[in-house]
Design an enzyme around this catalytic site. Structure first.
Site, mmCIF file in Angstrom:
data_model
loop_
_atom_site.group_PDB
_atom_site.id
_atom_site.type_symbol
_atom_site.label_atom_id
_atom_site.label_comp_id
_atom_site.label_asym_id
_atom_site.label_seq_id
_atom_site.Cartn_x
_atom_site.Cartn_y
_atom_site.Cartn_z
ATOM 1 N N HIS A 172 -13.725 -0.364 -24.077
ATOM 2 C CA HIS A 172 -12.796 -1.461 -24.349
ATOM 3 C C HIS A 172 -13.389 -2.345 -25.445
ATOM 4 O O HIS A 172 -14.588 -2.639 -25.451
ATOM 5 C CB HIS A 172 -12.569 -2.279 -23.078
ATOM 6 C CG HIS A 172 -11.716 -3.479 -23.313
ATOM 7 N ND1 HIS A 172 -10.541 -3.414 -24.026
ATOM 8 C CD2 HIS A 172 -11.883 -4.782 -22.959
ATOM 9 C CE1 HIS A 172 -10.019 -4.626 -24.100
ATOM 10 N NE2 HIS A 172 -10.808 -5.475 -23.468
ATOM 11 N N ASN B 123 -9.658 -8.272 -29.523
ATOM 12 C CA ASN B 123 -9.385 -7.697 -28.209
ATOM 13 C C ASN B 123 -7.868 -7.569 -28.044
ATOM 14 O O ASN B 123 -7.171 -8.579 -27.939
ATOM 15 C CB ASN B 123 -9.981 -8.618 -27.135
ATOM 16 C CG ASN B 123 -9.749 -8.119 -25.722
ATOM 17 O OD1 ASN B 123 -9.016 -7.157 -25.501
ATOM 18 N ND2 ASN B 123 -10.376 -8.779 -24.764
ATOM 19 N N CYS C 97 -6.931 -5.251 -19.497
ATOM 20 C CA CYS C 97 -7.571 -4.371 -20.482
ATOM 21 C C CYS C 97 -7.817 -2.967 -19.936
ATOM 22 O O CYS C 97 -8.056 -2.037 -20.705
ATOM 23 C CB CYS C 97 -8.885 -4.985 -20.954
ATOM 24 S SG CYS C 97 -8.695 -6.680 -21.483
HETATM 25 N N1 ACO Z 1 -16.238 -21.509 -32.261
HETATM 26 C C1 ACO Z 1 -17.300 -22.303 -32.163
HETATM 27 N N2 ACO Z 1 -17.853 -22.649 -30.980
HETATM 28 C C2 ACO Z 1 -17.290 -22.159 -29.874
HETATM 29 C C3 ACO Z 1 -16.180 -21.296 -29.898
HETATM 30 C C4 ACO Z 1 -15.635 -20.995 -31.159
HETATM 31 N N3 ACO Z 1 -14.573 -20.186 -31.290
HETATM 32 N N4 ACO Z 1 -15.854 -20.981 -28.631
HETATM 33 C C5 ACO Z 1 -16.738 -21.577 -27.833
HETATM 34 N N5 ACO Z 1 -17.598 -22.289 -28.576
HETATM 35 C C6 ACO Z 1 -18.715 -23.115 -28.110
HETATM 36 C C7 ACO Z 1 -18.531 -23.571 -26.695
HETATM 37 O O1 ACO Z 1 -17.748 -24.725 -26.637
HETATM 38 C C8 ACO Z 1 -19.957 -23.832 -26.272
HETATM 39 O O2 ACO Z 1 -20.346 -25.085 -26.764
HETATM 40 P P1 ACO Z 1 -21.242 -26.079 -25.856
HETATM 41 O O3 ACO Z 1 -22.533 -25.323 -25.633
HETATM 42 O O4 ACO Z 1 -21.384 -27.277 -26.721
HETATM 43 O O5 ACO Z 1 -20.463 -26.293 -24.602
HETATM 44 C C9 ACO Z 1 -20.753 -22.780 -27.036
HETATM 45 O O6 ACO Z 1 -19.905 -22.344 -28.097
HETATM 46 C C10 ACO Z 1 -21.153 -21.587 -26.196
HETATM 47 O O7 ACO Z 1 -20.030 -21.145 -25.463
HETATM 48 P P2 ACO Z 1 -20.149 -19.917 -24.484
HETATM 49 O O8 ACO Z 1 -18.840 -19.739 -23.784
HETATM 50 O O9 ACO Z 1 -21.362 -20.023 -23.643
HETATM 51 O O10 ACO Z 1 -20.350 -18.717 -25.523
HETATM 52 P P3 ACO Z 1 -20.689 -17.217 -25.217
HETATM 53 O O11 ACO Z 1 -21.901 -16.824 -25.944
HETATM 54 O O12 ACO Z 1 -20.608 -16.885 -23.748
HETATM 55 O O13 ACO Z 1 -19.469 -16.464 -25.923
HETATM 56 C C11 ACO Z 1 -17.380 -15.381 -25.355
HETATM 57 C C12 ACO Z 1 -18.146 -16.709 -25.491
HETATM 58 C C13 ACO Z 1 -17.308 -14.731 -26.710
HETATM 59 C C14 ACO Z 1 -15.972 -15.693 -24.852
HETATM 60 C C15 ACO Z 1 -18.109 -14.450 -24.353
HETATM 61 O O14 ACO Z 1 -18.448 -15.144 -23.197
HETATM 62 C C16 ACO Z 1 -17.296 -13.233 -23.991
HETATM 63 O O15 ACO Z 1 -17.075 -12.348 -24.786
HETATM 64 N N6 ACO Z 1 -16.881 -13.117 -22.735
HETATM 65 C C17 ACO Z 1 -16.141 -11.959 -22.254
HETATM 66 C C18 ACO Z 1 -14.723 -11.924 -22.707
HETATM 67 C C19 ACO Z 1 -14.119 -10.572 -22.321
HETATM 68 O O16 ACO Z 1 -14.759 -9.571 -22.335
HETATM 69 N N7 ACO Z 1 -12.896 -10.508 -21.943
HETATM 70 C C20 ACO Z 1 -12.430 -9.156 -21.559
HETATM 71 C C21 ACO Z 1 -11.304 -9.148 -20.801
HETATM 72 S S1 ACO Z 1 -9.942 -9.854 -21.656
HETATM 73 C C22 ACO Z 1 -8.550 -9.436 -20.745
HETATM 74 O O17 ACO Z 1 -8.622 -8.813 -19.704
HETATM 75 C C23 ACO Z 1 -7.224 -9.895 -21.281
#
Ligand code: ACO
Length: 344
Positions: free
Chosen positions: A271, A301, A130
């Protein structure tokens, strides 16, 4: 959690740039097909409410089957060239930032050269996820500044839909396809002058976000394909924490290098990964929501394309005006981070 180890680009020992460089034109391209959160509800166990509240994303674009990263890159590039008034045959340097190249070799930039007819140019790719578009900006501006090239076409382009595991709700809801481009020219005056830039990398965190299969470490076999190893894998929560810390530090460093303070910045173009990351960074930097450009609700993204698309939209919609100082800041797999301050 402690701050990530920072291994940023070296500061004072680097020779000064000889000439100033400006962004003379921008362009972007998004594929036609829209995939909404409601569409995803029919594909994996998720909901529009979960995706929107956790990420801010409502929909994303998905390229057509035969539509490749180089095709999207070329379309964005042609718009940027037109705005800059530069003919394709006069382009000296093409850098494509991508993690979703058409082929492992040759570089996607070579296909772009062919598509747009930039027959005199040197063309290669950079892989910094990214942060890639801002890595390309840094390489190109130093190359032009040192007199190695007269101009450059830098492009961030991704067909992430080809590398997403569409059965994994943790990742498939996050990403989209698209391309953004900018033309760089040497200039003491004129809008788009790059005042400063900054890069950083922390390879110790490489495992947090990667595509494990498809390279020499894990060649393509039918078994690996069945295990979806050639798709994006991410430890979302860890990436989130690193993103906030690294982007704040990167932003502050570029602002300082430009001899400015945050109060001098009119618009932040971060980003476009997650609205919660953007809000957290905005809070830490002390900028208002109105000062931050956000379009991730429409595109998700798009990795290396995200900052480039957002810059073009800000440019073409008048969100950034002549004389404004804008901060570009990104973060991605590697881990990598990057920032730049531009006077529009
Ligand atoms: N729909 C419903 N539930 C979901 C989904 C979904 N799409 N995805 C995950 N969950 C569930 C998980 O299974 C978990 O359930 P559990 O508690 O029963 O295990 C729960 O939701 C919470 O999951 P978390 O991963 O803790 O959710 P979080 O609030 O951290 O959000 C996210 C996840 C959106 C991925 C976040 O962590 C994030 O944005 N991270 C950064 C990503 C990023 O910035 N990437 C940038 C670089 S990308 C690149 O370089 C190509």
């Amino acid at each position: 959690m402690s701050d990530p180890v920072m291994s940023d680009s070296p500061p004072s020992s680097v020779p000064q740039i000889l000439k100033s460089v400006r962004i003379a034109g921008t362009g972007s391209y998004l594929p036609e097909r829209i995939l909404t959160n409601h569409d995803l509800e029919r594909m994996v166990e998720t909901s529009d409410e979960w995706i929107a509240s956790r990420t801010g994303i409502r929909e994303r674009r998905v390229a057509a089957d035969g539509e490749l990263t180089s095709h999207m890159a070329a379309k964005a590039a042609e718009k940027a060239l037109e705005q800059a008034g530069l003919a394709a045959e006069d382009v000296d340097l093409i850098i494509v930032a991508t993690i979703t190249p058409d082929t492992i070799t040759p570089a996607t930039a070579c296909y772009v050269q062919q598509h747009i007819g930039a027959t005199r140019s040197v063309a290669f790719d950079v892989s910094a996820a990214c942060s890639g578009f801002l890595y390309a900006l840094e390489i190109a501006r130093h190359s032009i500044g040192a007199g190695a090239f007269r101009n450059a076409l830098i492009i961030g382009a991704e067909k992430l839909s080809a590398f997403v595991n569409w059965t994994d709700r943790n990742t498939c809801v996050l990403f989209g396809d698209g391309a953004g481009a900018a033309v760089l020219l040497p200039s003491e005056n004129g809008h788009g002058k790059v005042l400063s830039s900054h890069l950083g990398t922390d390879g110790a965190q490489a495992e947090l976000l990667n595509i494990p299969g498809g390279g020499a470490a894990c060649p393509i076999t039918s078994e690996n394909v069945d295990q979806k190893l050639a798709t994006l894998a991410m430890q979302g929560r860890e990436v989130f924490k690193h993103a906030v810390n690294a982007m704040r530090r990167a932003a502050e460093t570029s602002i300082e290098k430009a001899g400015l303070t945050i109060a001098d910045i009119d618009l932040v173009i971060p980003h476009q990964a997650n609205l919660r990351i953007i809000d957290a960074i905005s809070d830490r930097l002390g900028v208002t929501k109105e000062q931050v450009f956000v379009n991730l609700e429409k595109y998700g993204n798009t990795s290396a394309a995200a900052v480039a698309i957002a810059l073009d939209e800000a440019n073409r919609t008048g969100a950034v005006k002549a004389g404004d100082r804008i901060l570009l800041v990104a973060f991605g797999a590697g881990l990598t981070w990057a920032s730049a301050v531009i006077e529009w």
